[in-house]
Design an enzyme around this catalytic site. Structure first.
Site, PDB file in Angstrom:
ATOM      1  N   LYS A 182       1.370  -1.000  -0.303  1.00 28.47           N
ATOM      2  CA  LYS A 182       0.270   0.083  -0.218  1.00 28.47           C
ATOM      3  C   LYS A 182       0.564   0.980   0.079  1.00 28.47           C
ATOM      4  O   LYS A 182       1.575   1.064   0.957  1.00 28.47           O
ATOM      5  CB  LYS A 182      -1.171   0.032   0.963  1.00 28.47           C
ATOM      6  CG  LYS A 182      -1.739   0.858   0.937  1.00 28.47           C
ATOM      7  CD  LYS A 182      -2.800   2.073   2.123  1.00 28.47           C
ATOM      8  CE  LYS A 182      -2.024   2.464   1.876  1.00 28.47           C
ATOM      9  NZ  LYS A 182      -1.772   4.064   2.155  1.00 28.47           N
ATOM     10  N   GLU A 260      11.056   1.448   9.636  1.00 31.82           N
ATOM     11  CA  GLU A 260      11.757   2.797   9.904  1.00 31.82           C
ATOM     12  C   GLU A 260      10.758   4.494  10.473  1.00 31.82           C
ATOM     13  O   GLU A 260      10.225   4.180   8.848  1.00 31.82           O
ATOM     14  CB  GLU A 260      11.867   2.234   8.356  1.00 31.82           C
ATOM     15  CG  GLU A 260      13.507   3.747   8.554  1.00 31.82           C
ATOM     16  CD  GLU A 260      13.915   4.708   7.187  1.00 31.82           C
ATOM     17  OE1 GLU A 260      12.738   5.541   8.905  1.00 31.82           O
ATOM     18  OE2 GLU A 260      13.136   4.885   6.638  1.00 31.82           O
ATOM     19  N   CYS A 294      13.519  11.794   6.529  1.00 27.98           N
ATOM     20  CA  CYS A 294      13.569  11.158   7.912  1.00 27.98           C
ATOM     21  C   CYS A 294      15.464  11.116   8.647  1.00 27.98           C
ATOM     22  O   CYS A 294      14.860  11.169  10.072  1.00 27.98           O
ATOM     23  CB  CYS A 294      13.334   9.255   7.859  1.00 27.98           C
ATOM     24  SG  CYS A 294      11.132   9.186   7.286  1.00 27.98           S
ATOM     25  N   GLU A 395       9.847  15.987  14.694  1.00 33.15           N
ATOM     26  CA  GLU A 395      10.511  15.804  13.583  1.00 33.15           C
ATOM     27  C   GLU A 395       9.605  16.790  12.862  1.00 33.15           C
ATOM     28  O   GLU A 395       8.701  17.541  12.671  1.00 33.15           O
ATOM     29  CB  GLU A 395       9.802  15.042  12.832  1.00 33.15           C
ATOM     30  CG  GLU A 395      11.206  14.093  11.675  1.00 33.15           C
ATOM     31  CD  GLU A 395      11.284  13.069  11.718  1.00 33.15           C
ATOM     32  OE1 GLU A 395       9.560  12.375  12.132  1.00 33.15           O
ATOM     33  OE2 GLU A 395      12.157  12.899  10.529  1.00 33.15           O
TER      34      GLU A 395
HETATM   35  C1  SIN Z   1      13.934   8.772   4.434  1.00 33.29           C
HETATM   36  O1  SIN Z   1      13.204   9.187   4.350  1.00 33.29           O
HETATM   37  O2  SIN Z   1      12.905   7.426   5.642  1.00 33.29           O
HETATM   38  C2  SIN Z   1      14.768   7.808   3.465  1.00 33.29           C
HETATM   39  C3  SIN Z   1      15.423   8.564   3.179  1.00 33.29           C
HETATM   40  C4  SIN Z   1      17.263   7.778   2.686  1.00 33.29           C
HETATM   41  O3  SIN Z   1      17.117   6.824   2.063  1.00 33.29           O
HETATM   42  O4  SIN Z   1      18.351   8.744   2.166  1.00 33.29           O
END
Ligand code: SIN
Length: 492
Positions: A182, A260, A294, A395
């Site tokens: 998804k 993650e 992230c 964040e």
């Molecule tokens: C992410 O923001 O989850 C991935 C970033 C990356 O692959 O560098």
């Protein structure tokens, strides 16, 4: 420039379940909007629980034949998928930029980044070796065999619509697993195009199934997968609260998980650092995808002696960034993905200023009259930031650099670790002993030392603490889709 694509069939109006490209069971549609304008420019099926069940049925039925295919043949199919992704770099890059908003150079770059995972796992599939174990008693042969876990549910985010699909589906297929997927509701088009190319590459029916769904319907789709005992693994990239929900609910069927989750990356500049290199590194890591990454630095700590010079050089670079839609070739920062994202960024900046932070550059939305639009926020530098402010605790996921001054190494390590999150950390120093001291003490899964761009398909990507567990990419990324079967043969 308009972001039109050559191969119109890469924009299917349907989703793939088993061998069929089909509509949602109740025909409902999900509009896809351009973040630069807010206009809907395409639509996809808004999948249902019934579609989600069909997807598991198809993946479960396809699993025995796919796992039985020799690893080399799975690898050849993945290699063809890689080649097709690379061959369609321009179309895929345009799709990514159109639905996600990142500048076209970044959209094109993401296509190659995604392909690199497919190419990597095409080769890793033939290296999923087990072990021969010295027997504990005479007359025995003992082995550890690696096997695919089974059906995998991949739930992917909007910030890297191609790379995150590739990083989950490629290792799953390499391991011999089948997939139900998804994609994020904001960016379903890139994933459908990638799945179309996977089909062309020879991925058999049922091995990849994709259910697109709106924000409202996502829980009903995902809950089917969380509750179905035939789904043996969940791979998710997204927020920590959602990750915790997935872990809790899938515990009933004891699924394997790769999570993650959110980050709150510190970026530390010591007074012995190369300041220009540190500014370069911060610009790359912070402003990639407009700060919607992230691993991008969320808290910047600069040692007192170099604080003012660092901020001055950084501010000059940030002020020069060109904001604009992906269709403008000169654009370096695009719109944020949606209105919720801009609201959050704005609330963090307001909260910081209300508690004593100072705006050095930016600090506000950029409306259409200023060359932006509803979803644009100016690249921003804040100083006098402290740990109590929302931008230090959460964040921000946007183009905001909050800077905090520090005095000692011990103080900054304590500050860097004073967060529930532990995905990435960065620091700049020219002291070789400090490099290893600080690396050892940082509580994160990823550390950048004098380097702002860390991503590589051959490296393990993942976090600790509230940033989740499991690793993507590298040889560890394949192991996460396999389990180990111990075999003991006696009477020899
Ligand atoms: C992410 O923001 O989850 C991935 C970033 C990356 O692959 O560098």
């Amino acid at each position: 420039m308009t972001l039109t694509i050559q191969r119109k069939d890469l924009l299917p109006a349907t989703m793939l379940i088993g061998a069929d490209w089909r509509h949602a069971s109740d025909q409902r549609r999900l509009p896809v909007t351009d973040p630069a304008t807010g206009d809907a420019f395409a639509d996809v099926p808004d999948g249902t629980a019934s579609d989600a069940r069909d997807a598991v049925d198809a993946a479960h039925a396809a699993f025995p034949a796919w796992r039985a295919l020799p690893a080399k043949q799975r690898g050849q199919i993945l290699r063809r998928w890689n080649d097709l992704i690379v061959a369609h770099q321009e179309d895929l890059g345009r799709l990514i930029s159109r639905e996600q908003g990142k500048p076209l150079a970044e959209g094109r770059g993401e296509v190659l980044y995604a392909a690199s995972y497919v190419a990597w796992f095409a080769e890793e599939t033939t290296r999923a070796n087990g072990e021969v174990i010295p027997p504990s008693v005479p007359g025995r042969r003992m082995l550890a065999l690696k096997e695919p876990v089974g059906v995998v549910a991949a739930i992917t985010p909007w910030n890297f619509p191609a790379a995150m699909i590739a990083r989950k589906i490629a290792p799953a297929l390499a391991a011999g697993c089948t997939v139900v997927c998804k994609p994020a509701e904001d960016t379903p088009l890139t994933s459908l195009a990638l799945v179309r190319l996977a089909q062309e590459a020879g991925v058999p029916a049922g091995v990849i199934n994709i259910v697109t769904a709106s924000r409202e319907r996502t829980p009903e789709v995902v809950d089917v997968w969380l509750d179905d005992p035939r789904v043996r693994k969940i791979s998710f990239t997204g927020s920590t609260p959602v990750g915790i929900h997935l872990a809790a609910r899938s515990a009933q069927t004891l699924k394997k998980l790769s999570l993650e989750l959110g980050g709150n990356a510190p970026f530390i500049v010591f007074d012995d650092a190369d300041i220009d290199a540190a500014v370069d590194g911060l610009m790359v890591s912070k402003f990639r995808n407009g700060g919607q990454t992230c691993v991008c630095p969320n808290r910047v700590f600069v040692q007192s002696a170099v604080h003012d010079v660092f901020v001055a050089r950084l501010a000059a670079r940030v002020a020069a960034l060109k904001l604009g839609p992906a269709s403008d070739a000169a654009s370096q920062i695009g719109p944020m993905v949606n209105a919720r994202a801009v609201d959050k960024i704005e609330s963090h900046v307001r909260d910081a200023v209300a508690h004593g932070a100072r705006i050095v550059v930016g600090g506000a939305r950029v409306d259409a009259a200023q060359g932006g639009g509803a979803n644009y926020f100016a690249p921003t530098v804040l100083t006098h930031v402290n740990a109590a402010m929302a931008c230090s605790r959460e964040e921000t996921f946007g183009p905001v650099v909050p800077v905090t001054r520090f005095e000692t190494e011990a103080e900054v390590i304590a500050a860097a670790n004073a967060t529930p999150f532990g995905l990435a950390a960065y620091f700049y120093t020219n002291d070789a002993r400090r490099i290893w001291r600080v690396t050892d003490l940082l509580e994160t899964g990823i550390v950048g030392v004098n380097e702002g761009a860390l991503a590589a398909e051959s490296a393990p990507f993942g976090g600790v603490k509230a940033s989740g567990y499991g690793r993507e990419g590298s040889t560890h990324g394949l192991d996460d889709y396999m389990h180990v079967k111990y075999v003991c043969q006696g009477q020899l």
